[in-house]
Design an enzyme around this catalytic site. Structure first.
Site, PDB file in Angstrom:
ATOM      1  N   GLU A 146      -7.331   5.102   7.201  1.00 61.36           N
ATOM      2  CA  GLU A 146      -7.058   6.515   6.876  1.00 61.36           C
ATOM      3  C   GLU A 146      -8.222   7.113   6.103  1.00 61.36           C
ATOM      4  O   GLU A 146      -8.552   8.292   6.261  1.00 61.36           O
ATOM      5  CB  GLU A 146      -5.745   6.620   6.082  1.00 61.36           C
ATOM      6  CG  GLU A 146      -4.548   6.372   6.996  1.00 61.36           C
ATOM      7  CD  GLU A 146      -3.337   5.761   6.315  1.00 61.36           C
ATOM      8  OE1 GLU A 146      -3.249   5.793   5.076  1.00 61.36           O
ATOM      9  OE2 GLU A 146      -2.464   5.234   7.041  1.00 61.36           O
ATOM     10  N   SER A 201       2.684  -1.869  10.482  1.00 64.47           N
ATOM     11  CA  SER A 201       4.118  -1.960  10.761  1.00 64.47           C
ATOM     12  C   SER A 201       4.728  -3.332  10.475  1.00 64.47           C
ATOM     13  O   SER A 201       5.636  -3.773  11.172  1.00 64.47           O
ATOM     14  CB  SER A 201       4.406  -1.522  12.207  1.00 64.47           C
ATOM     15  OG  SER A 201       4.024  -0.167  12.378  1.00 64.47           O
ATOM     16  N   GLU A 226      -6.172  -4.521  10.303  1.00 62.89           N
ATOM     17  CA  GLU A 226      -5.131  -3.530  10.574  1.00 62.89           C
ATOM     18  C   GLU A 226      -5.475  -2.755  11.846  1.00 62.89           C
ATOM     19  O   GLU A 226      -6.251  -1.791  11.801  1.00 62.89           O
ATOM     20  CB  GLU A 226      -5.027  -2.535   9.412  1.00 62.89           C
ATOM     21  CG  GLU A 226      -4.706  -3.178   8.078  1.00 62.89           C
ATOM     22  CD  GLU A 226      -4.095  -2.184   7.099  1.00 62.89           C
ATOM     23  OE1 GLU A 226      -2.973  -2.412   6.658  1.00 62.89           O
ATOM     24  OE2 GLU A 226      -4.752  -1.159   6.809  1.00 62.89           O
ATOM     25  N   LYS A 234       0.167   4.224  -0.511  1.00 61.66           N
ATOM     26  CA  LYS A 234      -0.489   5.453  -0.035  1.00 61.66           C
ATOM     27  C   LYS A 234      -0.125   6.613  -0.972  1.00 61.66           C
ATOM     28  O   LYS A 234       0.023   6.394  -2.176  1.00 61.66           O
ATOM     29  CB  LYS A 234      -0.126   5.737   1.429  1.00 61.66           C
ATOM     30  CG  LYS A 234      -0.337   4.490   2.308  1.00 61.66           C
ATOM     31  CD  LYS A 234      -0.252   4.755   3.766  1.00 61.66           C
ATOM     32  CE  LYS A 234      -0.460   3.445   4.523  1.00 61.66           C
ATOM     33  NZ  LYS A 234      -0.478   3.599   5.959  1.00 61.66           N
ATOM     34  N   GLY A 277       1.803   2.535  10.769  1.00 62.35           N
ATOM     35  CA  GLY A 277       2.778   3.617  10.626  1.00 62.35           C
ATOM     36  C   GLY A 277       3.412   4.048  11.938  1.00 62.35           C
ATOM     37  O   GLY A 277       4.073   5.081  12.006  1.00 62.35           O
ATOM     38  N   HIS A 288      -9.847   1.521   4.126  1.00 62.61           N
ATOM     39  CA  HIS A 288      -8.623   1.714   4.913  1.00 62.61           C
ATOM     40  C   HIS A 288      -8.920   2.700   6.046  1.00 62.61           C
ATOM     41  O   HIS A 288      -9.684   3.653   5.860  1.00 62.61           O
ATOM     42  CB  HIS A 288      -7.503   2.241   4.010  1.00 62.61           C
ATOM     43  CG  HIS A 288      -6.178   2.213   4.705  1.00 62.61           C
ATOM     44  ND1 HIS A 288      -5.798   3.189   5.597  1.00 62.61           N
ATOM     45  CD2 HIS A 288      -5.172   1.309   4.669  1.00 62.61           C
ATOM     46  CE1 HIS A 288      -4.599   2.878   6.078  1.00 62.61           C
ATOM     47  NE2 HIS A 288      -4.201   1.744   5.526  1.00 62.61           N
ATOM     48  N   ASN A 344       0.865  -1.171   0.000  1.00 62.08           N
ATOM     49  CA  ASN A 344       0.000   0.000   0.000  1.00 62.08           C
ATOM     50  C   ASN A 344       0.910   1.232   0.000  1.00 62.08           C
ATOM     51  O   ASN A 344       1.403   1.642   1.048  1.00 62.08           O
ATOM     52  CB  ASN A 344      -0.904  -0.022   1.243  1.00 62.08           C
ATOM     53  CG  ASN A 344      -1.800   1.201   1.321  1.00 62.08           C
ATOM     54  OD1 ASN A 344      -1.888   1.984   0.378  1.00 62.08           O
ATOM     55  ND2 ASN A 344      -2.472   1.372   2.456  1.00 62.08           N
TER      56      ASN A 344
HETATM   57  P1  PGA Z   1       2.289   0.499   7.671  1.00 63.60           P
HETATM   58  O1  PGA Z   1       0.862   0.725   6.961  1.00 63.60           O
HETATM   59  O2  PGA Z   1       2.822  -0.817   7.163  1.00 63.60           O
HETATM   60  O3  PGA Z   1       3.123   1.656   7.254  1.00 63.60           O
HETATM   61  O4  PGA Z   1       2.030   0.456   9.144  1.00 63.60           O
HETATM   62  C1  PGA Z   1      -0.012  -0.344   6.746  1.00 63.60           C
HETATM   63  C2  PGA Z   1      -1.290   0.158   6.105  1.00 63.60           C
HETATM   64  O5  PGA Z   1      -1.755   1.244   6.472  1.00 63.60           O
HETATM   65  O6  PGA Z   1      -1.863  -0.505   5.238  1.00 63.60           O
END
Ligand code: PGA
Length: 253
Positions: free
Chosen positions: A99, A215, A169, A11, A175, A97, A9
């Site tokens: 976000e 992460s 998640e 982003k 993140g 997601h 991903n």
């Molecule tokens: P990350 O993000 O691996 O940077 O924690 C995962 C995601 O949001 O899909």
């Protein structure tokens, strides 16, 4: 046997040139994916076609959009429909997601409409669920995730649900560098599989790929993916680095 998937991903990161260099580096690795393994590149809309060209002919590599709109078409300036994504050969779409739920106010109803439009257009949704830290601290994460699944997926038929990939998640792990322990991931993945078995069937639950996200990195992928009900990962930050993501791909079962 459910598929094992390493989904990137990206982003809102990278330029087209940086993205294509990353993809080229990854698809030209000597490592060959097993039949049950897939790599999915979840890239920004403007990169989808170029990335698709660069994975052309590579077995078990796919592209994913990171979102689509919840309406079929119309006066929604700046938005992208499921039908448009299908028309350029997209395979997967990340839906819900955290976000997008948080910054774009996406609710259960909108997400269920997006899921319907994806399925109508033969796109496979990667449906994201997961709890914020406050919910984890109150130990009500099981109910939280069950509500997300119920409100956006329970209206589907048994046949439709087999086209969905679920990504668990925990928001507190995205993140932040803070990963759920492999035991916490396994516990939630089993919970999700049980919910799907109860609502649909054991066959559906067994065929479902349930990815962990939050992460995931080279150093922890093997341990997390090694859990019985974890079928790979949805990877943000570590998918932007070819060496890191290669190790993550190799950690697939
Ligand atoms: P990350 O993000 O691996 O940077 O924690 C995962 C995601 O949001 O899909």
């Amino acid at each position: 046997m459910h598929k094992q998937i390493a989904a990137a991903n990206w982003k809102m990161n990278l330029t087209l040139q940086q993205g294509l260099a990353l993809v080229d580096n990854l698809v030209n690795q000597p490592h060959i994916l097993a039949d049950n393994q897939q790599v999915v590149f979840g890239v920004p809309f403007p990169f989808l076609q170029a990335v698709k060209r660069n994975i052309n002919g590579k077995q078990n590599y796919f592209i994913s959009a990171q979102n689509c709109h919840f309406q079929k078409s119309g006066a929604y300036t700046g938005e992208v429909s499921a039908e448009m994504l299908k028309s350029i050969g997209v395979d997967y779409v990340i839906i819900g997601h955290s976000e997008r739920r948080e910054y774009f106010n996406e609710n259960h109803q909108m997400l269920s409409e997006k899921i319907n439009l994806c399925l109508q257009n033969d796109l496979k949704p990667i449906f994201c669920c997961g709890e914020p830290l406050s919910v984890r601290e109150a130990q009500t994460q099981n109910e939280h995730v069950e509500t997300q699944l119920r409100e956006s997926l329970f209206h589907l038929s048994e046949e439709q649900i087999t086209d969905i990939v679920i990504a668990y998640e925990p928001i507190w792990a995205i993140g932040t560098g803070k990963t759920a322990s492999s035991a916490q991931a396994q516990e939630m993945h089993l919970h999700i599989r049980n919910i799907m078995a109860h609502k649909f069937s054991n066959g559906v639950a067994d065929s479902l790929s349930i990815l962990y996200g939050g992460s995931v990195k080279a150093a922890n992928a093997k341990e997390i993916f090694g859990q019985k009900d974890v079928d790979g990962g949805l990877v943000g930050g570590s998918s932007l680095n070819a060496d890191e993501f290669t190790i993550i791909i190799k950690a697939l079962k």
